[in-house]
Motif scaffolding. Sequence first.
Motif, PDB file in Angstrom:
ATOM      1  N   ASP A 141      57.088  59.218  74.157  1.00 34.89           N
ATOM      2  CA  ASP A 141      56.874  60.581  73.646  1.00 34.89           C
ATOM      3  C   ASP A 141      57.870  60.978  72.564  1.00 34.89           C
ATOM      4  O   ASP A 141      57.558  61.773  71.686  1.00 34.89           O
ATOM      5  CB  ASP A 141      57.001  61.593  74.799  1.00 34.89           C
ATOM      6  CG  ASP A 141      55.893  61.464  75.824  1.00 34.89           C
ATOM      7  OD1 ASP A 141      54.723  61.398  75.429  1.00 34.89           O
ATOM      8  OD2 ASP A 141      56.200  61.430  77.039  1.00 34.89           O
ATOM      9  N   ASN A 155      55.390  54.547  80.438  1.00 32.49           N
ATOM     10  CA  ASN A 155      55.109  55.906  79.971  1.00 32.49           C
ATOM     11  C   ASN A 155      54.845  55.839  78.479  1.00 32.49           C
ATOM     12  O   ASN A 155      55.119  54.815  77.842  1.00 32.49           O
ATOM     13  CB  ASN A 155      56.281  56.842  80.285  1.00 32.49           C
ATOM     14  CG  ASN A 155      55.892  58.332  80.232  1.00 32.49           C
ATOM     15  OD1 ASN A 155      54.750  58.699  79.939  1.00 32.49           O
ATOM     16  ND2 ASN A 155      56.867  59.187  80.517  1.00 32.49           N
ATOM     17  N   ASN A 189      48.469  60.619  79.961  1.00 32.79           N
ATOM     18  CA  ASN A 189      48.736  59.338  80.609  1.00 32.79           C
ATOM     19  C   ASN A 189      47.515  58.744  81.303  1.00 32.79           C
ATOM     20  O   ASN A 189      47.552  57.581  81.716  1.00 32.79           O
ATOM     21  CB  ASN A 189      49.906  59.475  81.583  1.00 32.79           C
ATOM     22  CG  ASN A 189      51.250  59.373  80.861  1.00 32.79           C
ATOM     23  OD1 ASN A 189      51.299  59.323  79.634  1.00 32.79           O
ATOM     24  ND2 ASN A 189      52.326  59.299  81.623  1.00 32.79           N
TER      25      ASN A 189
HETATM   26  N1  GLU Z   1      54.088  61.360  78.871  1.00 33.32           N
HETATM   27  C1  GLU Z   1      54.177  62.674  79.461  1.00 33.32           C
HETATM   28  C2  GLU Z   1      55.464  62.799  80.295  1.00 33.32           C
HETATM   29  O1  GLU Z   1      56.033  61.840  80.707  1.00 33.32           O
HETATM   30  C3  GLU Z   1      53.018  62.977  80.387  1.00 33.32           C
HETATM   31  C4  GLU Z   1      51.658  62.980  79.808  1.00 33.32           C
HETATM   32  C5  GLU Z   1      50.590  63.182  80.914  1.00 33.32           C
HETATM   33  O2  GLU Z   1      50.935  63.530  82.035  1.00 33.32           O
HETATM   34  O3  GLU Z   1      49.413  62.978  80.693  1.00 33.32           O
HETATM   35  O4  GLU Z   1      55.887  63.905  80.579  1.00 33.32           O
END
Ligand code: GLU
Length: 380
Positions: free
Chosen positions: A140, A137, A152
């Motif tokens: 963030d 991931n 993502n």
């Molecule tokens: N990194 C974000 C999360 O884990 C999601 C970003 C995305 O879905 O594009 O919530």
Amino acid sequence: MSELAAAKRIVVKVGSALLVGAEGTADAHWLHAFVADIARLRARGQQVLVVSSGAVALGRRRLALAKRALTMPEKQAAAAAGQSALMRAWEEAFEPHGLACAQVLLTRDDTEVRRRWLNARATVDTLLGLGVIPVINENDTVVTEEIRYGDNDRLAARVAQMIGADVLVLLSDVDGLYTADPRRDPAAAHIARVTRLTPEIEAMAGGANATADVGTGGMATKLAAARIASAAGCATVITIGHRPSPLAALEAGDQRATIIEPSTTPAAAYKAWIAGSLAPAGSLVVDAGAAAAVRKGKSLLAAGVRGVDGRFGKGDAVVIRDDAGAEIARGLVRYDAADAARICGLKSDAIEPELGYTAGPMVHADDLAVQPSSHGQPKG
Ligand code: GLU
């Protein structure tokens, strides 16, 4: 679709909408079925990486944040709280299959600054070699607006590029690209295969399909991801992931998807990047035996290196020259200039006694781009 069955390395991006149920908790039922789908690919000898969203969505509930647009610090706090819940959900899903997963949190620099990129790649490669499923991931919690991937889809494409994946599957709540918005235009046609990302195709994503997805990334970010992947030699599959085993369904051909074909192979894309985009920081002069081996695409061993020029760090691009000074290849060197100079001419098993560690060959075959015209090229 044949791409999925034939792939050696597959990156699957899972959107928040699939993972997080209406109550704001992880959808264990979907996760278990999806992991069974991954386990099947693993059992066939394929390597799978998961790029998983959901940290912010899960953290939102954990921190009881109101259902409104979150500020950036709130999102980062939610991600911090949600990421551990996200990993717990993945671990619980993988465990019954006897599979281990590992959390990898990346920022944009990790895929764009070469030294960090090499490091991240080595870690992910090691995890894959150990049979572990990396669950990736964006980090963030620590990224700032300027250094975010932001979505993502793009992160997954960079990961696919970094590890030389053959297929990138973007699982979300849209089953591909349409010529127009299918909710408004009954004549809208689904596009099953894109051989080249033309301006016409890109225009479809910007207009009619822009709001087709509820996650961070709409169709435009999916095509941006596909563009990165295609240039890196990786096919992109855009499809809906709600059914229990979306990958099996894709393979069987009963899951609608858009496939965007790669414009090269992963190995060719990587070698072109080494040969063309990196400014060499130094050079290695090699003896005739090593020059012949390198011309055949074999690794450059320390034993065949006669001299070291320049000030380079581990992972930098260097030029490899024969003893007449002609450039025969470029590659990423595994030792910095000082250590490279110390191990010049040494056999592989003498490296560790000399340096206290070994990083293998001076330049590994995978990180080597042979000059097409290197045979008898004049000094220059
Ligand atoms: N990194 C974000 C999360 O884990 C999601 C970003 C995305 O879905 O594009 O919530």
